[in-house]
Structure formats: C-alpha cells, structure tokens
Scaffold this active site. Structure first.
Site, PDB file in Angstrom:
ATOM      1  N   ASN A   1       0.868  -1.169   0.000  1.00 39.84           N
ATOM      2  CA  ASN A   1       0.000   0.000   0.000  1.00 39.84           C
ATOM      3  C   ASN A   1       0.907   1.222   0.000  1.00 39.84           C
ATOM      4  O   ASN A   1       1.519   1.556   1.010  1.00 39.84           O
ATOM      5  CB  ASN A   1      -0.913   0.008   1.232  1.00 39.84           C
ATOM      6  CG  ASN A   1      -1.880   1.186   1.237  1.00 39.84           C
ATOM      7  OD1 ASN A   1      -1.528   2.302   0.895  1.00 39.84           O
ATOM      8  ND2 ASN A   1      -3.111   0.921   1.643  1.00 39.84           N
TER       9      ASN A   1
ATOM     10  N   GLU B   1      -3.953   1.760  -3.130  1.00 42.82           N
ATOM     11  CA  GLU B   1      -4.142   3.176  -2.798  1.00 42.82           C
ATOM     12  C   GLU B   1      -3.222   4.060  -3.649  1.00 42.82           C
ATOM     13  O   GLU B   1      -2.458   4.872  -3.135  1.00 42.82           O
ATOM     14  CB  GLU B   1      -3.906   3.412  -1.302  1.00 42.82           C
ATOM     15  CG  GLU B   1      -4.629   4.638  -0.786  1.00 42.82           C
ATOM     16  CD  GLU B   1      -4.620   4.757   0.735  1.00 42.82           C
ATOM     17  OE1 GLU B   1      -5.137   5.756   1.236  1.00 42.82           O
ATOM     18  OE2 GLU B   1      -4.091   3.847   1.409  1.00 42.82           O
TER      19      GLU B   1
ATOM     20  N   ASN C   1      -7.263  -4.399   5.199  1.00 41.23           N
ATOM     21  CA  ASN C   1      -7.751  -3.529   6.274  1.00 41.23           C
ATOM     22  C   ASN C   1      -8.455  -4.325   7.365  1.00 41.23           C
ATOM     23  O   ASN C   1      -9.466  -3.882   7.932  1.00 41.23           O
ATOM     24  CB  ASN C   1      -8.688  -2.458   5.710  1.00 41.23           C
ATOM     25  CG  ASN C   1      -7.943  -1.195   5.316  1.00 41.23           C
ATOM     26  OD1 ASN C   1      -7.145  -0.669   6.087  1.00 41.23           O
ATOM     27  ND2 ASN C   1      -8.184  -0.719   4.113  1.00 41.23           N
TER      28      ASN C   1
ATOM     29  N   TYR D   1      -7.702  -3.862  -2.682  1.00 38.93           N
ATOM     30  CA  TYR D   1      -7.620  -2.837  -1.642  1.00 38.93           C
ATOM     31  C   TYR D   1      -8.996  -2.757  -0.989  1.00 38.93           C
ATOM     32  O   TYR D   1      -9.910  -2.136  -1.502  1.00 38.93           O
ATOM     33  CB  TYR D   1      -7.206  -1.491  -2.234  1.00 38.93           C
ATOM     34  CG  TYR D   1      -7.224  -0.348  -1.236  1.00 38.93           C
ATOM     35  CD1 TYR D   1      -6.661  -0.497   0.027  1.00 38.93           C
ATOM     36  CD2 TYR D   1      -7.797   0.877  -1.563  1.00 38.93           C
ATOM     37  CE1 TYR D   1      -6.675   0.546   0.938  1.00 38.93           C
ATOM     38  CE2 TYR D   1      -7.806   1.935  -0.659  1.00 38.93           C
ATOM     39  CZ  TYR D   1      -7.253   1.762   0.590  1.00 38.93           C
ATOM     40  OH  TYR D   1      -7.269   2.791   1.506  1.00 38.93           O
TER      41      TYR D   1
ATOM     42  N   ASP E   1       2.901   4.751   4.873  1.00 39.93           N
ATOM     43  CA  ASP E   1       2.549   4.327   6.221  1.00 39.93           C
ATOM     44  C   ASP E   1       2.419   2.814   6.315  1.00 39.93           C
ATOM     45  O   ASP E   1       2.199   2.277   7.402  1.00 39.93           O
ATOM     46  CB  ASP E   1       1.255   5.011   6.687  1.00 39.93           C
ATOM     47  CG  ASP E   1       0.096   4.760   5.741  1.00 39.93           C
ATOM     48  OD1 ASP E   1       0.347   4.378   4.586  1.00 39.93           O
ATOM     49  OD2 ASP E   1      -1.065   4.965   6.145  1.00 39.93           O
ATOM     50  N   HIS E   2       2.542   2.117   5.170  1.00 41.61           N
ATOM     51  CA  HIS E   2       2.583   0.656   5.125  1.00 41.61           C
ATOM     52  C   HIS E   2       3.983   0.216   4.704  1.00 41.61           C
ATOM     53  O   HIS E   2       4.744   0.991   4.130  1.00 41.61           O
ATOM     54  CB  HIS E   2       1.578   0.101   4.117  1.00 41.61           C
ATOM     55  CG  HIS E   2       0.142   0.311   4.511  1.00 41.61           C
ATOM     56  ND1 HIS E   2      -0.721  -0.714   4.805  1.00 41.61           N
ATOM     57  CD2 HIS E   2      -0.591   1.460   4.642  1.00 41.61           C
ATOM     58  CE1 HIS E   2      -1.915  -0.227   5.094  1.00 41.61           C
ATOM     59  NE2 HIS E   2      -1.857   1.085   5.005  1.00 41.61           N
TER      60      HIS E   2
ATOM     61  N   ASP F   1      -4.033  -5.008   0.674  1.00 40.77           N
ATOM     62  CA  ASP F   1      -4.406  -4.385   1.937  1.00 40.77           C
ATOM     63  C   ASP F   1      -5.864  -4.736   2.216  1.00 40.77           C
ATOM     64  O   ASP F   1      -6.781  -4.143   1.641  1.00 40.77           O
ATOM     65  CB  ASP F   1      -4.209  -2.868   1.838  1.00 40.77           C
ATOM     66  CG  ASP F   1      -4.612  -2.143   3.114  1.00 40.77           C
ATOM     67  OD1 ASP F   1      -4.944  -2.822   4.108  1.00 40.77           O
ATOM     68  OD2 ASP F   1      -4.599  -0.895   3.115  1.00 40.77           O
TER      69      ASP F   1
END
Length: 639
Positions: A9, A44, A197, A156, A312-313, A195
């Site tokens: 991501n 993303e 989530n 995603y 951030d991943h 991802d």
C-alpha cells in the site's frame, strides 16, 4: 529463477520516491530493483487516468494493469506490475464482480466467451448486501490476473471509517469471499494479496488488549466482528466463534506470513503517521499474501520489509521456488508463469512480444501511451542515424493526429532531460515542429530566446525591454558581460551615471539603484518568502513574520545592500520569539492541534517530540515519548 510477489500500500503512487535508496534515480525501475520483485501489487495509488505519466506506464521491461476510481478523485486505486522476462499473464480483469467491461468494448467480463473469462463471478445468492455490483467495482479496488499457474487477485479492501461505509464494506467482503471460493471450486489455484484492512488476531495489533478494555469490548466480540469473521473463515487456522456461516464451512486459503512465522510478535505492516508510531513499532498487520492449498508448498519464503520507507505501510512478499511439484513432476516455475510456447524446461523459446502477449487491459494500450516508448529507450540507440530515423517516424505519426497532453509533456521532458539537443540544429526544428509553442518556450532557456530575437535583423516585432536586456545594454562599454548577475540587483551602482541621463527618468538606464532596491523592498510578499521556523511540525503559536515598510533615500546616501535575513533577525529581537517548553528528555517540545470533537477541539498543545513506544502510551524513563503535556495557552515562556 524463483518468482517474488510483493504487495504494498503505497498511499499515493508517487510516495515511494521519498525512500532514500532511489532518491537519486526516481524511477519505478529503481524501486522494483530495490524490492527485488517480479510481480508488484500496489494499493491506494490515488490517481486518475489523466494523472498517468510515462514513468508510471512505460517502464522498460514491465507491463502494468490499473484499476482506477470512476468518480472519486485522488482516492483508492490498484495497480499490478509484472516483469516481462519472468511472467506473462494470459488474462486480465478489473473488479470483483465481473460487471465492468474490457477496454474498447461494451461486453462485460462475465459475458465474454468462456475461453476469455477468468471465471468465478459471484452469484446473486452469494451477495447479502443491497449495494449493486457496479457500485462495488466503481472505486478501483481490484485487479485480477490469470497465469497458467494460478489466479492472482490484487485488492484494496475498504477501511472502517464510519457507519455510512459499513454496508459498502460488507458488500465488498461478501463479493470477494464468493469470488475466491468460486475460483477454488472450479479447480483453479488462487493467490489473494493486498491491503485487506482487517486485523486477524490479537498478535497482529499492538496494544489491542488495552484498547478493548477502554472500549468495553471482549476478545470474543472483537474476533466475531463481520470482516474479521470473514478472514478467519477463509484462512486455515483462523479462530471462529460459534458455528461457521453457510457457504463458508471450509477454509480455502493459507496465511503465508503466519505459516513461516507462526509466533512472531510485532510483525506489523501499517503504522499511524499522526502519532509517529513506526519507530516504536506500534502498529497492526493488515496486509496479506494468501494462497490456496494446491500451491502452498510452492513457496519458500514470506515476510515483511519493515525497513522500506515511503508510506505508512511496508511491503509484504512471498517467494515461489525455482522448481515446483506439478502432478508429481518437478517443473520450473517459470514454465508455469508464462504461455506454453514461451518457456520449456526453464529455457526461453521466444521473447515477450507486445503484439502477441499484451492484454487488452494493459495500460500500454491506453491511447495516450499506445505505440509509445520511454525517454530512456529513445536515447539508448547506439548510432545517430537510428535516432534520426526514429525522430522522423515520430514526426510522421504526429502529423496525422492531434498532440495529446501526455505526448507534449514527453517532448518537453525530452528536451530538458536529454540536454544534448543543439538549439541551432535542423533536427531540433524538425522534432518540435508539431509541438505547441508554449511547450517549446518552457523547454528552452529564456536568455537564449532573448539573444536570438535581438540578433534577428529581419524581425519587425517590437522587442520587450526586460531587466536582462537592459542590463546588457548598460554594460556594453563596461565588462562586456551579456547579462548582469543576481548580485547586481542587490548591490548599488559603483560607476558614475552616463552624462545627459537623469537617474529615474526614461533615458534608457532602467536598472538604477533605486529601481533595483524596489525589486526587493520590504513589504513586498512576492519578493520575500515567509519563514516559519516550525521545522515541518505543526505550531500554531508562532506568528508569521511580516516585513515592514520600505524607506527610499532619494539623496543616495544609503548604499547598504538590503539583507532580508538580517532584517528578519532585527524584528525577532524586537518582538521576541516564542520558546517551546522542554520535555523530560530535555528536548524542545512539538506543538500539535486538537482535532478530536469536544470542548478542546482547535486548541494547541505541547508534547514530547519522540515517537510512541511499543506500548503505545506515554512512558517514563524510556527513550520513547514521555508524559510531558502542556496546553499552549498555559505556556507563556519568552526568550
């Protein structure tokens, strides 16, 4: 010759360029080399079709497939890059449900002839949500590639934000579960990656027990949440509370990272950037590589790459063995990752061909990029005649169609990046003959244009008198320089004015000391940059410095050079500077703004500048964030 599959991501497809190893060579090729991957699934991407650039699509040796959001801008998006020398997909689709259409076609993927389908499309009874299928696939959340060995699903999944998105998220998860199970029931092997989530269990999130205590939730309630229940029912070894759901009685996928590292704590893939939680490894594992049972033994390794920055991943990868067991026979994996006529026994029979192997969904077939090459390829030809021949063929192609913004950008970038084009050569005039005038102007240095215009005796068009040309005319009898340096606009004139010319009148002098000083007078915000010394951190208590009014001395006595930095220091001494308090580590605190709804929303406060520790809370006597907390309104320290 193993195949590595990496999912990442990127939180914006341009973000990974911030990572140090490829900062000097900001290309996707450099990023892929650092990842050492052969298939890269990005989530993303946050781009639209109009944002696609040459360096994203025309990557030498790679093909790419995008799924872009239909309506929301800068949102979601999935891309899969495949290395042509290692793997070649035989089919490609966009979306989970199959209701979207291939490029240049009005036929849905699920309505194509059976030999052109990937298959496994969800049936009406398998979707419990009222969200229609077209809406589920409208946000650019899935790309599916089929290789001879398996079906690769890059996804995603929607995140948990608020109640308005709950129904959409559950609908997407139901469609994903149905598609995977249908493909497995057809006898196809599946790799689901991306991802999701979803935090699978307690070991996959830092500080989970404490958070559950604060929320008043039990561990069983946490495990039984719908999305987490889906993941634990589809993977082997997942914890399911109570009886399994109808149609999900059997697991079908393996969690590869957990298979290779079953008890490893702190194996997180995502960290909250607002809290700077990554240095202390206070995060969660929500990115996965899952595979079906038939190919589980094909993998020799799976892990995370927590040291790769830029998002951030962090990337998660799984590596296929060089040789795999297919029906009791050892087979080279590269044979199973390409069409039958490309490899045999690990030896190449033919090269990858765009005409034969490029799939309709490939981004290289988008009209803006079709039959185009990257800038690097254009200048990699060994002989000059070959380059001229290529340029002439591009000219003939450009005469038959209107230049698109992407092609104009390519020509402009070619002139700037190559830096080998001669301004006076005939080849340049031929190459840019079809380019808009604005693009040519942007790609050629301004002083060169002014020089050519001034030297043209046949031009009847009046010349504009800019500072460069006026400065040149004033120095004809002096040093002979063609243009004044930047310091010439700050230093006072040392030579006496020409007799017969009055300074400040329209006598051709144009760049007198007064006029030069006017170019940088205090108070002109366009000529000075406001400097806010917050070091990139939020600090709402430091006021922006505003320059004062100018003072022109008509007598010419004041010949001091104006120094904006020195002037700023003078104002700082006069007004004083707000000093941040110091934390328990004796370091200057950082200032943040409260955004949580409530009576304190909008208030700024000071806290320790260090990142959160592994506990996720403020600590005492550790190298991580201490307990210092001071409201800005309660702090009135002055220098």
């Amino acid at each position: 010759m193993g195949i590595r599959i990496t999912t990442w991501n990127v939180n914006g497809i341009r973000n990974p360029f911030g990572y140090q190893p490829w900062r000097e060579n900001r290309t996707f090729q450099a990023m892929f080399d650092t990842l050492e991957a052969d298939i890269v699934i990005m989530q993303e991407t946050k781009i639209q079709r109009k944002d696609l650039r040459d360096d994203m699509v025309l990557v030498p040796g790679w093909d790419v497939y995008f799924s872009l959001p239909r309506f929301k801008k800068g949102y979601s998006g999935v891309a899969i890059y495949t290395r042509n020398s290692k793997c070649c997909p035989i089919r490609a689709e966009e979306g989970i449900t199959g209701v979207l259409c291939p490029a240049n076609s009005t036929t849905k993927f699920r309505d194509l002839p059976e030999d052109q389908q990937i298959g496994g499309y969800p049936k009406l009874g398998q979707l419990s949500s009222s969200i229609d299928e077209a809406t589920l696939d409208s946000e650019g959340r899935c790309v599916i590639l089929e290789f001879p060995a398996f079906v690769l699903i890059g996804v995603y999944s929607p995140a948990t934000r608020d109640e308005t998105r709950s129904e959409f998220r559950l609908g997407f998860i139901d469609a994903l579960d149905a598609r995977v199970r249908n493909l497995v029931s057809m006898g196809k092997e599946v790799i689901l990656t991306g991802d999701l989530n979803i935090i699978r269990s307690v070991i996959d999130s830092a500080g989970l027990q404490e958070q559950l205590r604060k929320d008043g939730m039990t561990l069983n309630d946490f495990i039984s949440m719908p999305t987490r229940r889906f993941l634990n029912q589809i993977v082997f070894g997942g914890k399911v509370i109570g009886a399994r759901d109808e149609g999900r009685e059997q697991p079908v996928l393996w969690d590869l990272c957990r298979e290779f590292h079953p008890d490893r704590p702190g194996m997180y893939t995502c960290w909250e950037t607002k809290k700077n939680a990554r240095p202390g490894n206070f995060g969660s594992r929500i990115d996965y590589v899952l595979c079906s049972s038939g190919i589980k033994d094909w993998f020799e390794d799976s892990n995370i790459q927590e040291g790769l920055l830029g998002s951030d991943h962090c990337p998660v990868f799984a590596t296929l063995r060089d040789t795999v067991d297919v029906g009791g026979k050892e087979t080279h994996i590269i044979d199973k990752m390409n069409p039958e006529d490309m490899f045999r026994g690990g030896n190449r029979l033919r090269e990858w061909s765009a005409a034969k192997d490029l799939l309709p969904m490939s981004a290289k077939l988008i009209p803006e990029f079709d039959r185009r090459r990257s800038i690097r390829d254009m200048f990699s030809k060994p002989t000059i005649p070959t380059m001229k021949k290529e340029a002439s063929s591009q000219d003939r192609a450009s005469q038959g169609r209107t230049d698109t913004p992407s092609s104009t950008a390519l020509l402009t970038a070619t002139a700037v990046e190559a830096e080998i084009v001669d301004d006076s050569s005939t080849a340049e005039q031929s190459t840019f003959s079809s380019t808009p005038r604005s693009s040519i102007t942007d790609s050629v240095p301004k002083p060169s244009i002014a020089k050519r215009q001034a030297a043209s005796p046949s031009s009847n068009r009046p010349q504009k008198k800019n500072k460069a040309t006026l400065s040149k005319s004033n120095s004809k009898s002096g040093s002979g320089n063609s243009q004044s340096s930047l310091m010439g606009f700050f230093k006072p004139k040392t030579t006496a004015p020409t007799p017969g010319l009055i300074e400040g009148t329209d006598g051709g002098i144009g760049d007198s000391t007064a006029e030069r000083a006017a170019a940088v007078v205090p108070g002109d915000s366009s000529s000075l940059t406001k400097d806010k010394p917050n070091n990139g951190l939020i600090d709402d208590d430091i006021e922006d410095w505003e320059p004062g009014p100018s003072k022109n001395d008509d007598s010419g006595k004041d010949k001091e050079v104006f120094d904006p930095i020195k002037s700023k220091e003078s104002w700082s001494k006069l007004l004083g500077k707000r000093v941040a308090p110091r934390c328990e580590h004796d370091e200057s605190c950082i200032s943040l703004l409260t955004k949580k709804p409530g009576i304190n929303c909008g208030r700024s406060f000071y806290i320790c500048p260090r990142p959160l520790g592994p506990s996720g809370d403020k600590e005492q006597g550790t190298p991580f964030r201490c307990r210092t907390f001071i409201w800005s309104s309660d702090w009135n320290g002055q220098q």
